[in-house]
Design an enzyme around this catalytic site. Structure first.
Site, PDB file in Angstrom:
ATOM      1  N   LYS A   1     -13.870  -7.279  -5.041  1.00 34.66           N
ATOM      2  CA  LYS A   1     -14.404  -7.429  -3.723  1.00 34.66           C
ATOM      3  C   LYS A   1     -15.730  -7.708  -3.661  1.00 34.66           C
ATOM      4  O   LYS A   1     -16.375  -6.640  -3.711  1.00 34.66           O
ATOM      5  CB  LYS A   1     -13.821  -6.252  -2.854  1.00 34.66           C
ATOM      6  CG  LYS A   1     -12.314  -6.161  -2.610  1.00 34.66           C
ATOM      7  CD  LYS A   1     -12.087  -4.955  -1.959  1.00 34.66           C
ATOM      8  CE  LYS A   1     -10.491  -4.439  -1.716  1.00 34.66           C
ATOM      9  NZ  LYS A   1      -9.935  -3.980  -3.009  1.00 34.66           N
TER      10      LYS A   1
ATOM     11  N   LYS B   1       0.929  -1.183  -0.017  1.00 35.66           N
ATOM     12  CA  LYS B   1       0.061   0.164   0.054  1.00 35.66           C
ATOM     13  C   LYS B   1       1.034   1.171  -0.014  1.00 35.66           C
ATOM     14  O   LYS B   1       1.693   1.401   0.859  1.00 35.66           O
ATOM     15  CB  LYS B   1      -0.883  -0.006   1.392  1.00 35.66           C
ATOM     16  CG  LYS B   1      -1.921  -0.958   1.332  1.00 35.66           C
ATOM     17  CD  LYS B   1      -3.091  -0.634   0.556  1.00 35.66           C
ATOM     18  CE  LYS B   1      -4.344  -1.579   0.734  1.00 35.66           C
ATOM     19  NZ  LYS B   1      -5.429  -1.417   0.203  1.00 35.66           N
TER      20      LYS B   1
END
Length: 340
Positions: free
Chosen positions: A257, A147
């Site tokens: 997702k 990230k």
């Protein structure tokens, strides 16, 4: 059929940082659906300030949707398109009610095969991220996802440089997720993507904020590394709109997702439409408990088949101090269901 709704708050072992902020707790709602003989559970877990169904009256809307399900005994998929996290919980519970813990009959669900996953390195200080990278390498991961977008870009570049000095792209796959941290103006995003490309990255997720279709399309055409869409897909629930987005932007990949992108049915729809455009995909969890993670992993094994080679984003099951116990474990760089 009866449906009980149980609110839960999960606590992170350590703060989970993204460019949108830091999570220390995670709210979810468990759906306990009973047919009079047995009870099965699904998880509804919208992400604050991100999910299209992150509503101030979430539990009230969820109860209304559950009342509709109780009356009909079937999911109204068209009516549930605006509520992906609620739909995912319903789908999971109904599958478990009819099939038991083996939601889909696959080698993974039968505990015969693991699913390759990436090692996720959360945002933090330079030293924290460096330590987390080292831990993932020692655990045997062959794909690491970082990230980025919270610390200085030069420091993030240095982390990538150090990894590539030790491992070639054939030895270790590197992915980065900017969570929309770059800006398109003045060529900033393209310049950063050009700098990142020297480290032979597999892909970068969501380099600029969602909703800029023309700008994102230009980046996908001009950038020297593959771009994957994630947040861009949130709230795009109509099939025709999905088709238009993919056709206009033409990313290399989409990252799915179920809690964010239409539940199980919506993810299958995204994958089918992406396949028509020659766009690849993989699946990840979205900070669900092990109930949601288990369902996503089994769905993943059903969609991509027994020979999954691309690492999936399913390594979030060890994030919480008070996770719900499930028969899941990570062995090396694969997620497995434990043999019962």
């Amino acid at each position: 059929m009866t449906i009980d709704i149980e609110p839960r708050t999960l606590h992170f072992k350590q703060p989970a940082g993204t460019s949108r902020g830091i999570y220390t707790t995670r709210k979810c709602w468990l759906l306990h659906i009973s047919d009079g003989r047995q009870t099965a559970t699904g998880e509804c877990a919208p992400l604050p300030s991100l999910s299209c169904d992150d509503l101030p009256n979430y539990e009230e809307v969820l109860r209304h949707c559950c009342n509709q399900l109780q009356q009909t005994g079937e999911i109204d998929y068209e009516a549930m398109r605006p509520y992906p996290s609620m739909l995912f919980g319903m789908e999971t519970a109904l599958l478990a009610l009819s099939h038991g813990q083996r939601l889909f009959d696959t080698p993974f669900s039968r505990a015969e095969q693991g699913i390759p996953i990436n090692g996720l390195v959360w945002m933090g200080s330079y030293d924290e991220m460096s330590q987390r990278i080292e831990e993932k390498l020692q655990q045997g991961f062959r794909c690491i996802k970082l990230k980025i977008g919270a610390i200085a870009f030069e420091e993030e570049m240095d982390l990538l440089r150090r990894i590539r000095q030790r491992f070639s792209h054939r030895e270790l796959e590197l992915r980065v997720d900017a969570n929309g941290a770059f800006t398109f103006a003045n060529g900033d995003a393209l310049y950063r993507l050009e700098l990142l490309s020297q480290y032979a990255l597999h892909s970068i997720e969501q380099p600029i904020k969602a909703g800029q279709w023309a700008n994102m399309a230009e980046l996908c055409r001009e950038a020297p590394l593959p771009i994957a869409l994630d947040e861009e897909l949130i709230g795009v629930n109509d099939a025709e709109q999905k088709r238009q987005l993919l056709h206009i932007i033409k990313p290399a990949y989409i990252v799915l997702k179920p809690s964010l992108h239409g539940g199980m049915a919506g993810c299958r729809e995204w994958i089918d439409l992406a396949g028509d455009e020659g766009i690849g995909s993989w699946m990840t969890s979205a900070l669900e408990s092990n109930i949601g993670l288990n369902a996503i992993a089994q769905l993943c094994s059903d969609i991509y088949g027994p020979n999954i080679s691309m690492p999936q984003g399913l390594g979030t099951g060890q994030l919480f101090t008070d996770n719900i116990d499930m028969q899941l474990e990570i062995r090396g760089d694969k997620l497995w269901i434990k043999e019962s």
